[in-house]
Design a protein around this motif. Structure first.
Motif, PDB file in Angstrom:
ATOM      1  N   ARG A   1      14.240  20.751  30.989  1.00 10.17           N
ATOM      2  CA  ARG A   1      14.592  21.584  32.144  1.00 10.17           C
ATOM      3  C   ARG A   1      13.670  21.294  33.326  1.00 10.17           C
ATOM      4  NH1 ARG A   1      13.424  26.754  34.313  1.00 10.17           N
ATOM      5  NH2 ARG A   1      15.288  27.759  35.135  1.00 10.17           N
ATOM      6  N   ILE A   2      12.382  21.106  33.061  1.00  2.45           N
ATOM      7  CA  ILE A   2      11.422  20.809  34.135  1.00  2.45           C
ATOM      8  C   ILE A   2      11.791  19.505  34.827  1.00  2.45           C
ATOM      9  CG2 ILE A   2       9.013  20.130  34.565  1.00  2.45           C
ATOM     10  CD1 ILE A   2       8.358  22.243  32.304  1.00  2.45           C
ATOM     11  N   ILE A   3      12.162  18.493  34.055  1.00  2.00           N
ATOM     12  CA  ILE A   3      12.540  17.207  34.649  1.00  2.00           C
ATOM     13  C   ILE A   3      13.825  17.351  35.452  1.00  2.00           C
ATOM     14  CG2 ILE A   3      13.331  14.868  34.106  1.00  2.00           C
ATOM     15  CD1 ILE A   3      11.225  14.860  31.890  1.00  2.00           C
ATOM     16  N   HIS A   4      14.822  18.045  34.905  1.00  2.59           N
ATOM     17  CA  HIS A   4      16.078  18.247  35.639  1.00  2.59           C
ATOM     18  C   HIS A   4      15.818  18.963  36.968  1.00  2.59           C
ATOM     19  CE1 HIS A   4      18.570  16.646  32.504  1.00  2.59           C
ATOM     20  NE2 HIS A   4      18.328  17.620  31.654  1.00  2.59           N
ATOM     21  N   LEU A   5      15.001  20.008  36.946  1.00  5.95           N
ATOM     22  CA  LEU A   5      14.709  20.752  38.170  1.00  5.95           C
ATOM     23  C   LEU A   5      13.921  19.907  39.174  1.00  5.95           C
ATOM     24  CD1 LEU A   5      13.831  24.289  36.735  1.00  5.95           C
ATOM     25  CD2 LEU A   5      15.880  23.624  38.030  1.00  5.95           C
TER      26      LEU A   5
END
Length: 198
Positions: free
Chosen positions: A168-172
């Motif tokens: 999720r951190i990478i996607h955001l």
């Protein structure tokens, strides 16, 4: 995890779900001369009433007392509705564990216990000594470097498998970059982020 499975698991690790607000009575030792037996180490009573912040702090303080009484817990509401918990004192390495696995397990159990039976499912994020914050910053930096490499080479990049929170951190981090697309691929423990040119 099914409700009965969670009950059994919590019981096995010494966590007692007390719906009737009664204090846990330690088992008798068989020695009638002892007036006040000491509480059994490892038994944790879960508060089922009150604000999520109070319940979260109470649960974690009682759980961490079994590890080291020098740990302190501070919880606060986040703007997006979740709860952020910081744990201070003691040996942070004991709670973080190898590669953050112990911390992830603690967070999982805390979420499972405190959201049990609630209509409102609140996401509880736990950090110890800024470990998660530093890790998240490194992931964002890595995501931006990967995006730059993908732009220049025009070839996709595949990250190693990682947790849903890390993905999720990478996607955001890449959500506002129109030159790349990030997608999660594969299943279970092999689920990973792939960054592709758009």
């Amino acid at each position: 995890m099914a409700e009965n499975d969670l009950d059994k698991y919590l019981e096995d690790i010494g966590i007692e779900m007390d719906e009737e607000e009664q204090a846990h009575e330690p088992p008798l030792t068989g020695d009638d001369d002892i007036e006040d037996p000491l509480p059994v180490a490892g038994m944790i009573r879960i508060e089922t009433e009150g604000d999520i912040i109070e319940r979260c702090e109470s649960f974690l303080v009682n759980l961490l007392l079994n590890f080291d009484p020098t740990y302190a817990v501070e919880a606060r509401r986040l703007d997006e509705g979740g709860v952020a918990v910081d744990i201070f004192g003691g040996d942070p390495g004991k709670i973080i564990g190898r590669g953050g696995r112990t911390l992830s397990a603690l967070e999982y159990i805390t979420n499972a216990v405190l959201n049990r039976g609630d209509d409102e499912n609140v996401r509880i994020n736990i950090d110890v000594g800024g470990y998660r914050r530093r890790r998240d910053d490194r992931l964002r930096t890595t995501a931006r470097k990967v995006a730059s490499r993908v732009r220049e080479a025009g070839l996709p990049f595949e990250f190693e498998p990682m947790s849903a929170a890390e993905r999720r951190i990478i996607h955001l981090a890449l959500a506002d970059d129109p030159s790349v697309i990030s997608e999660s691929e594969d299943e279970g423990r092999n689920r990973r982020v792939v960054v592709k040119p758009s």
